[in-house]
Design a protein around this motif. Structure first.
Motif, PDB file in Angstrom:
ATOM      1  N   UNK A 216       0.931  -1.197  -0.008  1.00 45.19           N
ATOM      2  CA  UNK A 216      -0.168   0.101  -0.071  1.00 45.19           C
ATOM      3  C   UNK A 216       1.029   1.292  -0.027  1.00 45.19           C
ATOM      4  N   UNK A 217       1.309   1.481  -1.245  1.00 40.11           N
ATOM      5  CA  UNK A 217       2.338   2.548  -1.467  1.00 40.11           C
ATOM      6  C   UNK A 217       1.910   3.932  -1.415  1.00 40.11           C
ATOM      7  N   UNK A 218       1.441   4.540  -0.243  1.00 38.15           N
ATOM      8  CA  UNK A 218       1.060   5.901  -0.155  1.00 38.15           C
ATOM      9  C   UNK A 218       1.705   6.689   0.702  1.00 38.15           C
ATOM     10  N   UNK A 219       2.302   7.849   0.333  1.00 31.00           N
ATOM     11  CA  UNK A 219       2.940   8.796   1.626  1.00 31.00           C
ATOM     12  C   UNK A 219       2.222   9.906   2.234  1.00 31.00           C
ATOM     13  N   UNK A 220       2.174   9.789   3.347  1.00 32.78           N
ATOM     14  CA  UNK A 220       1.553  11.353   3.890  1.00 32.78           C
ATOM     15  C   UNK A 220       0.427  10.987   4.649  1.00 32.78           C
ATOM     16  N   UNK A 221      -0.094   9.748   4.536  1.00 35.21           N
ATOM     17  CA  UNK A 221      -1.311   9.569   5.201  1.00 35.21           C
ATOM     18  C   UNK A 221      -2.669   9.604   4.412  1.00 35.21           C
ATOM     19  N   UNK A 222      -3.652   9.624   5.119  1.00 37.20           N
ATOM     20  CA  UNK A 222      -4.932   9.894   4.393  1.00 37.20           C
ATOM     21  C   UNK A 222      -5.744  11.414   4.992  1.00 37.20           C
ATOM     22  N   UNK A 223      -6.065  11.991   4.102  1.00 40.24           N
ATOM     23  CA  UNK A 223      -6.777  13.285   4.649  1.00 40.24           C
ATOM     24  C   UNK A 223      -8.232  13.344   4.474  1.00 40.24           C
ATOM     25  N   UNK A 224      -8.938  13.950   5.352  1.00 37.03           N
ATOM     26  CA  UNK A 224     -10.417  14.215   5.424  1.00 37.03           C
ATOM     27  C   UNK A 224     -10.612  15.456   4.944  1.00 37.03           C
ATOM     28  N   UNK A 225     -11.423  15.556   3.830  1.00 37.71           N
ATOM     29  CA  UNK A 225     -11.826  16.910   3.344  1.00 37.71           C
ATOM     30  C   UNK A 225     -13.494  16.950   3.234  1.00 37.71           C
ATOM     31  N   UNK A 226     -13.796  18.524   3.816  1.00 40.35           N
ATOM     32  CA  UNK A 226     -14.977  18.383   3.918  1.00 40.35           C
ATOM     33  C   UNK A 226     -15.841  19.881   3.067  1.00 40.35           C
ATOM     34  N   UNK A 227     -16.856  19.766   2.666  1.00 36.31           N
ATOM     35  CA  UNK A 227     -17.480  20.906   2.185  1.00 36.31           C
ATOM     36  C   UNK A 227     -18.968  21.197   3.008  1.00 36.31           C
ATOM     37  N   UNK A 228     -18.928  22.160   3.502  1.00 39.40           N
ATOM     38  CA  UNK A 228     -20.099  22.731   4.104  1.00 39.40           C
ATOM     39  C   UNK A 228     -21.181  23.170   2.965  1.00 39.40           C
ATOM     40  N   UNK A 229     -22.398  22.705   3.230  1.00 43.48           N
ATOM     41  CA  UNK A 229     -23.382  22.995   2.250  1.00 43.48           C
ATOM     42  C   UNK A 229     -24.417  24.060   2.952  1.00 43.48           C
ATOM     43  N   UNK A 230     -24.766  24.985   2.021  1.00 43.58           N
ATOM     44  CA  UNK A 230     -25.899  25.738   2.373  1.00 43.58           C
ATOM     45  C   UNK A 230     -27.359  25.043   2.413  1.00 43.58           C
ATOM     46  N   UNK A 231     -28.501  25.178   2.980  1.00 42.43           N
ATOM     47  CA  UNK A 231     -29.645  24.352   2.800  1.00 42.43           C
ATOM     48  C   UNK A 231     -30.231  24.721   1.563  1.00 42.43           C
ATOM     49  N   UNK A 232     -31.082  23.625   1.070  1.00 38.95           N
ATOM     50  CA  UNK A 232     -31.729  23.886  -0.365  1.00 38.95           C
ATOM     51  C   UNK A 232     -32.476  25.154  -0.298  1.00 38.95           C
ATOM     52  N   UNK A 233     -32.578  25.608  -1.490  1.00 32.66           N
ATOM     53  CA  UNK A 233     -33.627  26.858  -1.792  1.00 32.66           C
ATOM     54  C   UNK A 233     -34.926  26.283  -1.694  1.00 32.66           C
ATOM     55  N   UNK A 234     -35.989  27.313  -1.022  1.00 37.54           N
ATOM     56  CA  UNK A 234     -37.209  26.984  -1.009  1.00 37.54           C
ATOM     57  C   UNK A 234     -37.952  26.937  -2.362  1.00 37.54           C
TER      58      UNK A 234
END
Length: 234
Positions: A216-234
């Motif tokens: 398993x040849x990956x360097x630097x570990x695994x990152x968690x990315x996130x995108x916050x969402x605005x609520x859906x338009x009414x």
């Protein structure tokens, strides 16, 4: 990228009008892509299992194969992946997949589901040695988010906007289901994927250090990315 929802559904890579509601996650999205290409993004079906498995191998195949080899060194990763995708349940099920179809061919896929399913599935059996090695990555999770598990585009169709269209469709799905955010794991050495996610508004919110392993040849570990969402338009 302009993506509009259309009442189209598909089987076996060909489109047909079936009257699906344009406001439901199962409806198809037509995307106008770079170079005058056009593709339809729709919900995956059991008939798509092999095509999804081949594309998923481009996205996370090394990790899947790494785990599978511990259980059966002679197993065919594509066949096992196809069978899991064809199943009606499980995080790899086609029911969690979106596919991008261009000129009758599946050229991209994305798989996403509520992040809480990761912990639920991981807790059903004691971890194998290799699963334990990856446990920091599994535990780096926001259970209240919508989790993008895989995204991949066929090599001959990259840099045409398909990846961005699939990512946008996943975000739209999450917003329609009232999730506050979309999260994903990405290896720290995957610069291309990281650039795509940053352009789409994702930010790094965590890092899991993964011990080195020769298979398993990956360097630097695994990152968690996130995108916050605005609520859906009414």
């Amino acid at each position: 990228m302009p993506v509009r929802i259309t009442p189209a559904t598909q089987r076996n890579g060909t489109a047909s009008a079936r009257g699906a509601s344009p406001t439901r996650p199962g409806a198809a999205a037509a995307a106008d892509l770079a170079g005058s290409r056009r593709c339809v993004i729709r919900r995956g079906t059991i008939d798509d299992a092999r095509a999804i498995a081949k594309l998923a191998g481009l996205a996370g195949g090394d990790t899947f194969t790494f785990l599978l080899r511990e259980l059966d060194p002679t197993a065919d990763p594509l066949r096992i992946s196809r069978d899991l995708i064809a199943a009606p349940t499980g995080t790899m099920s086609h029911r969690h997949a979106l596919v991008a179809v261009s000129r009758g061919q599946i050229v991209g896929m994305a798989s996403a589901f509520p992040a809480r399913l990761i912990q639920e599935e991981a807790g059903r059996a004691p971890p194998t040695e290799r699963e334990a090695l990856l446990r920091p990555r599994t535990e780096l999770c926001d259970p209240g988010s919508y989790f993008l598990n895989d995204i991949a585009v066929a090599r001959g169709h990259r840099r045409s906007g398909i990846g961005e269209a699939l990512l946008g469709a996943v975000i739209d799905d999450a917003r329609r289901q009232s999730f506050p955010s979309v999260t994903l794991h990405v290896w720290a050495d995957n610069a291309g994927a990281i650039a795509l996610y940053r352009r789409a508004g994702f930010e790094e919110v965590g890092r899991a250090e993964i011990p080195w392993h020769p298979e398993l040849r990956h360097a630097g570990g695994s990152l968690l990315f996130r995108r916050l969402l605005a609520p859906p338009a009414e």
